[in-house]
Design an enzyme around this catalytic site. Sequence first.
Site, PDB file in Angstrom:
ATOM      1  N   SER A 253      88.347 -34.493 -70.800  1.00 35.69           N
ATOM      2  CA  SER A 253      88.811 -34.073 -69.475  1.00 35.69           C
ATOM      3  C   SER A 253      89.420 -35.274 -68.786  1.00 35.69           C
ATOM      4  CB  SER A 253      87.650 -33.552 -68.651  1.00 35.69           C
ATOM      5  OG  SER A 253      86.861 -34.647 -68.228  1.00 35.69           O
ATOM      6  N   LYS A 254      89.923 -35.017 -67.606  1.00 32.86           N
ATOM      7  CA  LYS A 254      90.553 -36.101 -66.860  1.00 32.86           C
ATOM      8  C   LYS A 254      89.572 -37.232 -66.619  1.00 32.86           C
ATOM      9  CE  LYS A 254      94.380 -33.867 -64.644  1.00 32.86           C
ATOM     10  NZ  LYS A 254      94.408 -32.617 -63.919  1.00 32.86           N
TER      11      LYS A 254
END
Length: 488
Positions: A253-254
């Site tokens: 994920s980010k």
Amino acid sequence: MSKPRVRFAPSPTGSPHIGNIRTAVFDYLYARHTGGAFILRIEDTDRARFVEGSLEELMEGLRWVGMQWDEGPEVGGEYGPYWQSERLENYSKYAQQLIDSGRAYYCYCTKERLEEMRKGQEAAKLPPGYDRRCRALTPEEREAAAAENSNPVIRFAMKREGRTEFDDVIRGRVGFENSLQDDFVMIKADGFPTYHFAAVVDDHLMEITHVVRGDEWISSAPKHVQLYEALGWEAPVWVHPPLILDTTGKKLSKRSETQTTFTYYREAGYLPDAMLNFLATMGWSSGEDRKLFSRAELIEKFSFEGIVNHPAIFDLAKLNDLNGEYIRMMSVDELAEMILPWVQKAGYLGENPTAKDLAYIKEVTALIQDRMVTLGEAPDLVSYFYNCGFDYDEKGIKKHLAKDTTPALLKAIISKLSDVSDWNTERIEAAVREAGASVSMEGGHVIHPVRMSITGRTWGPGLFELMKIIGKERCLTRLQKAIDKFGV
Ligand code: GLU
């Protein structure tokens, strides 16, 4: 049987995520393997999340890795338009059909009511979801509700009993309880469709045979399966490749350490073929114990059945190894050509390099090819071949240059090298070693100070080779400079 048609259906909501590109790789390989069509469809119905430039970035990325789509933006096709925002009449038409057949309904509930309902469910520890208040309104109730909210959404009436089951190529038979399903919104108050509805309508109209999409969508599949049934359409084959985790086991994920935007890897100087190889083998296996696959081999060997049924790991070390291998498989000429723009960007070469510049960069490339992991390292690896004003490694200064013996050694080397008329590696080496011997020094005690003087670094390619390329005059100047700077 007709040829397979697969689509990559990104939403232009930001820089493309590497996980989505991996899905596109599976689409692309399947289409090429089967001689089918690889379609690019833009799911731009969430106008609030639209990010200017993200579609262009995505298309550039797909082309960079050699995945040209057969239908879609810029290339057209018989099933267009390929932007959902331009296909609104299709969604209205089929929404009306579902309303007429009793499988969809207008929902007039206001934001406030939905919020209250949500809070109530939370307090009562009930699963979230629409309570279906508008599902069976009498005409009078509908009128009253419409007076309260003239901007209704359209919801799909999910079945309430039994299970929705379907086959997924990777997971096998999958089933979900209908009682836990939500009457989801098909058409929003702004008249735009939601993903679930638009994707089903378009997959049908575009005659998509296989829907390949991230595993996070599998729990939404009952919505789609029921839509197909309600519309009397044949569902495509479902393919949900597994999630991608980082090496710590967390979802990519980010927030994870790993860079998740696809563009990052292009800008960092990874090679398109290495990237394709890496992404294809992240969650897919040919069954062989090997890691290098050319594009042609990937296309030849790819099958959905080879996609693993467990999370895939994004391992940067593996990508780096692979990229290094691809760099070493290139000819020096090819690599030099790829390095050139990086070197130009760093300001070491102008826009129109001369034949001499090109010959020089080839010589340099041959020396650094062994050590390179990404093209992005090129400016650093080539810097001292161009720039005489480099910094010196601090530890290297202490260890190899700031010593009583340095000036005498370097002076002896300057003197010997000055006499070398035929500037080649053998002569350079002989001169350096003789100079060392003349001040009773040998091996690393000689090599390191010379390397530090000429490159500012404690490591690098073969010293005599790089001295040959840098040239006699510049080597002598750098040796003198080191004496002036560090001689004590
Ligand atoms: N627009 C969706 C996304 O970007 C597509 C999912 C799908 O492939 O159906 O995640």
